[in-house]
Design a protein around this motif. Sequence first.
Motif, PDB file in Angstrom:
ATOM      1  N   ILE A 122      -3.290  12.458  -5.824  1.00 38.96           N
ATOM      2  CA  ILE A 122      -3.598  11.456  -5.066  1.00 38.96           C
ATOM      3  C   ILE A 122      -1.969  12.091  -3.962  1.00 38.96           C
ATOM      4  N   GLN A 123      -2.330  11.668  -2.890  1.00 38.99           N
ATOM      5  CA  GLN A 123      -0.945  12.837  -1.980  1.00 38.99           C
ATOM      6  C   GLN A 123       0.100  11.342  -1.138  1.00 38.99           C
ATOM      7  N   TYR A 124       1.104  11.026  -1.862  1.00 40.34           N
ATOM      8  CA  TYR A 124       0.981   9.768  -1.631  1.00 40.34           C
ATOM      9  C   TYR A 124       2.233   9.851  -1.138  1.00 40.34           C
ATOM     10  N   GLU A 135       1.559   9.383 -11.027  1.00 40.13           N
ATOM     11  CA  GLU A 135       1.978   9.875 -10.014  1.00 40.13           C
ATOM     12  C   GLU A 135       1.567   8.723  -8.635  1.00 40.13           C
ATOM     13  N   SER A 136       1.525   7.437  -9.410  1.00 42.02           N
ATOM     14  CA  SER A 136       1.856   6.234  -8.370  1.00 42.02           C
ATOM     15  C   SER A 136       3.560   6.036  -8.469  1.00 42.02           C
ATOM     16  N   ARG A 193       6.435  10.561   1.002  1.00 45.90           N
ATOM     17  CA  ARG A 193       7.528  10.332   0.062  1.00 45.90           C
ATOM     18  C   ARG A 193       8.104   8.787   0.510  1.00 45.90           C
ATOM     19  N   ASP A 197       0.944  -1.305   0.168  1.00 49.00           N
ATOM     20  CA  ASP A 197      -0.436   0.197   0.136  1.00 49.00           C
ATOM     21  C   ASP A 197       0.839   1.376   0.257  1.00 49.00           C
ATOM     22  N   PHE A 198       0.636   1.880  -1.201  1.00 54.52           N
ATOM     23  CA  PHE A 198       1.489   2.923  -1.422  1.00 54.52           C
ATOM     24  C   PHE A 198       1.060   3.800  -0.352  1.00 54.52           C
ATOM     25  N   LEU A 199       0.182   3.941   0.637  1.00 51.58           N
ATOM     26  CA  LEU A 199      -0.229   5.190   1.734  1.00 51.58           C
ATOM     27  C   LEU A 199      -0.341   5.098   2.987  1.00 51.58           C
TER      28      LEU A 199
END
Length: 257
Positions: free
Chosen positions: A98-100, A78-79, A102, A2-4
């Motif tokens: 989407i603000q992933y 964006e991913s 960093r 999960d990149f979040l």
Amino acid sequence: MDFLKPATVLDLKNIRDELVKMEDTIIFKFIERSHFPTCPTVYKENDPHLPIPDFEGSFLDWALMHSEMTDSQIRRFESPDETPFFPDKILKPILPSIQYPRVLASYSPEVNFNNEIKEVYINQITHLISRYDGESWENFGSVATIDIQCLQSLSRRIHFGKFVAEAKFQADRPLYIKMIQEKDIDGIYRNITNSAVEEKILERLRVKAEVYGVDPTNKAGYRKITPAYLVDIYKKLVIPLTKKVEVDYLLRRLECE
């Protein structure tokens, strides 16, 4: 993965699990490509048989560029695990951003080996996975479409080396900081290489190609992918390119310290 949730992204087990999933994607894309001949005209720049108004490049380049322009509008790039082949052509997303969090270093998008990936794919991989060497004029569109999918799958897999590199850096910062400061490229290569894991990957690919490469209901059918070729593609091309991504990423890592 999960990149979040950054903690899941730099877990080496999660990374390896993701790489295993990518193997299946790449194999099945290669199988789709195996239905067609090499079609070299698709890759020739400014070929008179495929004139494209106001465009300098190959038919594949044109199709790939426009595909990425559309993909960018639905947030594909964006991913953090996606790397465009035409980064200067991507457009602003129509969907909300989407603000992933960093996870990778800020320069990560600059570590882009897609030109090399495309060259290797066209000049080496297509000759190993195509049905035969030759043209099929009526299938140029189909060939370009599946080529784009193959390239994007390979790119995602190879550039995942950035996550591997960051995870290894975080796991032993003193060692990697020392090697980076000394520009010890050979040392970095040695420390990012796990020969036992690589052998497991190659053996797993051989078995998958044996199973996936034929129609079990038609034993007289032709083999759609040759296990030895798939192993060679990974051993001689995919794994070395992934390591180049890792080294390139790590050599700049102290810029963010």
